[in-house]
Design an enzyme around this catalytic site. Sequence first.
Site, PDB file in Angstrom:
ATOM      1  N   HIS A  63       0.862  -1.193   0.000  1.00 12.04           N
ATOM      2  CA  HIS A  63       0.000   0.000   0.000  1.00 12.04           C
ATOM      3  C   HIS A  63       0.895   1.240   0.000  1.00 12.04           C
ATOM      4  O   HIS A  63       1.216   1.802   1.044  1.00 12.04           O
ATOM      5  CB  HIS A  63      -0.909  -0.012   1.238  1.00 12.04           C
ATOM      6  CG  HIS A  63      -1.984   1.024   1.208  1.00 12.04           C
ATOM      7  ND1 HIS A  63      -3.272   0.747   0.816  1.00 12.04           N
ATOM      8  CD2 HIS A  63      -1.965   2.344   1.514  1.00 12.04           C
ATOM      9  CE1 HIS A  63      -3.996   1.858   0.893  1.00 12.04           C
ATOM     10  NE2 HIS A  63      -3.225   2.834   1.315  1.00 12.04           N
ATOM     11  N   HIS A  65       1.776   5.011  -2.121  1.00 18.38           N
ATOM     12  CA  HIS A  65       1.362   6.029  -3.096  1.00 18.38           C
ATOM     13  C   HIS A  65       2.555   6.340  -3.999  1.00 18.38           C
ATOM     14  O   HIS A  65       3.193   7.391  -3.870  1.00 18.38           O
ATOM     15  CB  HIS A  65       0.826   7.260  -2.359  1.00 18.38           C
ATOM     16  CG  HIS A  65      -0.375   6.934  -1.518  1.00 18.38           C
ATOM     17  ND1 HIS A  65      -1.657   6.931  -2.022  1.00 18.38           N
ATOM     18  CD2 HIS A  65      -0.475   6.509  -0.233  1.00 18.38           C
ATOM     19  CE1 HIS A  65      -2.509   6.570  -1.065  1.00 18.38           C
ATOM     20  NE2 HIS A  65      -1.815   6.304   0.024  1.00 18.38           N
ATOM     21  N   GLY A  70      -1.660  12.612  -1.203  1.00 12.88           N
ATOM     22  CA  GLY A  70      -1.904  13.826  -0.424  1.00 12.88           C
ATOM     23  C   GLY A  70      -2.706  14.858  -1.192  1.00 12.88           C
ATOM     24  O   GLY A  70      -3.614  14.515  -1.944  1.00 12.88           O
ATOM     25  N   GLY A  71      -2.332  16.114  -1.032  1.00 16.94           N
ATOM     26  CA  GLY A  71      -3.049  17.205  -1.690  1.00 16.94           C
ATOM     27  C   GLY A  71      -4.218  17.715  -0.874  1.00 16.94           C
ATOM     28  O   GLY A  71      -4.947  18.606  -1.324  1.00 16.94           O
ATOM     29  N   TYR A 132      -9.973   6.582  -3.781  1.00 11.40           N
ATOM     30  CA  TYR A 132     -10.976   6.585  -2.704  1.00 11.40           C
ATOM     31  C   TYR A 132     -12.396   6.468  -3.269  1.00 11.40           C
ATOM     32  O   TYR A 132     -13.307   6.024  -2.600  1.00 11.40           O
ATOM     33  CB  TYR A 132     -10.910   7.914  -1.946  1.00 11.40           C
ATOM     34  CG  TYR A 132      -9.922   8.025  -0.813  1.00 11.40           C
ATOM     35  CD1 TYR A 132      -8.851   7.158  -0.685  1.00 11.40           C
ATOM     36  CD2 TYR A 132     -10.073   9.019   0.155  1.00 11.40           C
ATOM     37  CE1 TYR A 132      -7.950   7.286   0.364  1.00 11.40           C
ATOM     38  CE2 TYR A 132      -9.178   9.150   1.208  1.00 11.40           C
ATOM     39  CZ  TYR A 132      -8.116   8.283   1.303  1.00 11.40           C
ATOM     40  OH  TYR A 132      -7.245   8.432   2.343  1.00 11.40           O
ATOM     41  N   ARG A 165     -13.844  11.860   3.843  1.00  9.82           N
ATOM     42  CA  ARG A 165     -13.356  12.046   2.469  1.00  9.82           C
ATOM     43  C   ARG A 165     -13.845  10.949   1.522  1.00  9.82           C
ATOM     44  O   ARG A 165     -13.505  10.940   0.348  1.00  9.82           O
ATOM     45  CB  ARG A 165     -11.823  12.040   2.459  1.00  9.82           C
ATOM     46  CG  ARG A 165     -11.200  13.196   3.195  1.00  9.82           C
ATOM     47  CD  ARG A 165      -9.741  12.918   3.496  1.00  9.82           C
ATOM     48  NE  ARG A 165      -9.594  11.828   4.463  1.00  9.82           N
ATOM     49  CZ  ARG A 165      -8.423  11.372   4.894  1.00  9.82           C
ATOM     50  NH1 ARG A 165      -7.293  11.867   4.440  1.00  9.82           N
ATOM     51  NH2 ARG A 165      -8.366  10.388   5.784  1.00  9.82           N
ATOM     52  N   HIS A 197      -9.617   1.604   2.421  1.00  8.46           N
ATOM     53  CA  HIS A 197      -9.132   2.603   3.382  1.00  8.46           C
ATOM     54  C   HIS A 197     -10.221   2.789   4.432  1.00  8.46           C
ATOM     55  O   HIS A 197     -11.359   3.122   4.100  1.00  8.46           O
ATOM     56  CB  HIS A 197      -8.854   3.918   2.636  1.00  8.46           C
ATOM     57  CG  HIS A 197      -8.842   5.140   3.498  1.00  8.46           C
ATOM     58  ND1 HIS A 197      -7.695   5.824   3.817  1.00  8.46           N
ATOM     59  CD2 HIS A 197      -9.858   5.811   4.105  1.00  8.46           C
ATOM     60  CE1 HIS A 197      -8.002   6.854   4.590  1.00  8.46           C
ATOM     61  NE2 HIS A 197      -9.303   6.871   4.781  1.00  8.46           N
ATOM     62  N   HIS A 226      -5.247   0.580   7.629  1.00 13.29           N
ATOM     63  CA  HIS A 226      -5.208   1.628   8.682  1.00 13.29           C
ATOM     64  C   HIS A 226      -5.926   1.166   9.963  1.00 13.29           C
ATOM     65  O   HIS A 226      -6.427   1.991  10.723  1.00 13.29           O
ATOM     66  CB  HIS A 226      -5.835   2.972   8.216  1.00 13.29           C
ATOM     67  CG  HIS A 226      -5.433   3.441   6.857  1.00 13.29           C
ATOM     68  ND1 HIS A 226      -4.141   3.397   6.400  1.00 13.29           N
ATOM     69  CD2 HIS A 226      -6.165   3.985   5.835  1.00 13.29           C
ATOM     70  CE1 HIS A 226      -4.094   3.882   5.161  1.00 13.29           C
ATOM     71  NE2 HIS A 226      -5.311   4.228   4.787  1.00 13.29           N
ATOM     72  N   ASP A 287       1.932   2.796   3.720  1.00 16.35           N
ATOM     73  CA  ASP A 287       1.212   3.999   3.252  1.00 16.35           C
ATOM     74  C   ASP A 287       2.240   5.043   2.806  1.00 16.35           C
ATOM     75  O   ASP A 287       2.011   6.247   2.937  1.00 16.35           O
ATOM     76  CB  ASP A 287       0.303   4.557   4.346  1.00 16.35           C
ATOM     77  CG  ASP A 287      -0.871   5.371   3.804  1.00 16.35           C
ATOM     78  OD1 ASP A 287      -1.100   5.337   2.574  1.00 16.35           O
ATOM     79  OD2 ASP A 287      -1.536   6.050   4.597  1.00 16.35           O
TER      80      ASP A 287
HETATM   81 ZN    ZN Z   1      -5.571   5.333   3.054  1.00 18.88          ZN
END
Ligand code: ZN
Length: 391
Positions: A63, A65, A70-71, A132, A165, A197, A226, A287
């Site tokens: 897992h 990125h 982010g962002g 997501y 989110r 997530h 998580h 992560d």
């Molecule tokens: Zn996540």
Amino acid sequence: MLTLIKNAEIYSPHYLGKKDLLLVHNKIGYIRDSIELPELSFADIEVIDAEGKMAVPGFIDSHVHIIGGGGEGSYKTRTPEIQLTDATLSGITTLVGVIGTDGTTRNMASLIAKARALEEEGITCYVQTGSYQVPVKTLTGKIEDDLILIDKIIGVGEIAIADHRSSQPTVEEMAKIASAARVGGMLSGKAGIVNVHVGDSYDHLKLLEDIAENTDIPIKQFYPTHINRNPHLFEAGIRYAKKGGYVDFTTSSIPKFFEEGEVKCSKALRIMLDEGVPAGQITFTSDGQASLPDFNEQGELIGLQIGKVSTLFSEVRDAILQEGVSIEHAISVITKNPASILKLHQKGRIEEGKDADVVLLNKETLAIETVFSMGRKMVEDGKAVVKGTFE
Ligand code: ZN
């Protein structure tokens, strides 16, 4: 290309004893009590004396990125891409890339291109399709087609639940995603798992439990991550794991998160094992390259850090040295277990015929000393001997 590693204490992750290990090109060729090679005129053989070292499988971080993430604090908080040596210096020889919150400026085409770049540079890399968001933004337009037609895509995710989110998917929407992933996985011989997530909300894992209880989708179709992020989710995670579900803990953190109740991975592993959760259901992921936002008491952003893949093994080391978890169980959470869950059949084990991904650790300190990825030496004496294109 032949590499003979002599006198290593091999944890496959199961303990095999002190053995010699012969890497033949990109595969583990032979594991024997003793291997003596004749002088060969046609081949160079590198011989490494691994006396005082442990040999473990190359680590899998499932897992990360890889194209940045982010962002969430506007454009300037978008995080950078991972570099090759971020992974190799951390003993990681297999990565699984995911997108995250931002499924607009990050997309499947660049995720797959980055995975291919990392492979050209020397490590193995797969990706999950989507972000997501629900509906899932795939490459081809359908989850099944992505899995069946695109080699690099092994599952779906990370789909967000229990988070402000997330797209707030319903049970029906999530069940449809899982069944598409399941069928796509079956037809392509891949895991077709749904990486989920899980956020901070008190809904916890309820959505996944509802699907497992009320549809034909098995609980193991989901791979929630998580689970150590706060004490109440961790408690829910124990109950979920006891129903047969996989649980993944996130190793990247900042001191503030621990103050707020995040359960340190090394400790989370020990507690889950003490609770009787089957060891094979537990994994760690870093992560890596996610943003770790630090807010003050007024909720204002005061700092931003980047998740580091180096935390993956440091938490395993802490589990062994500080929590008393057995070496076999601790190493398994970043080798054998993710390899089984993600059906990466060539990965996660030191066995004849598997990919030659091997990490040599100092037996006392568990420091990462030498790293082989697909038979190629990437790290020696803790220093990168192969660098990424722009490093
Ligand atoms: Zn996540």
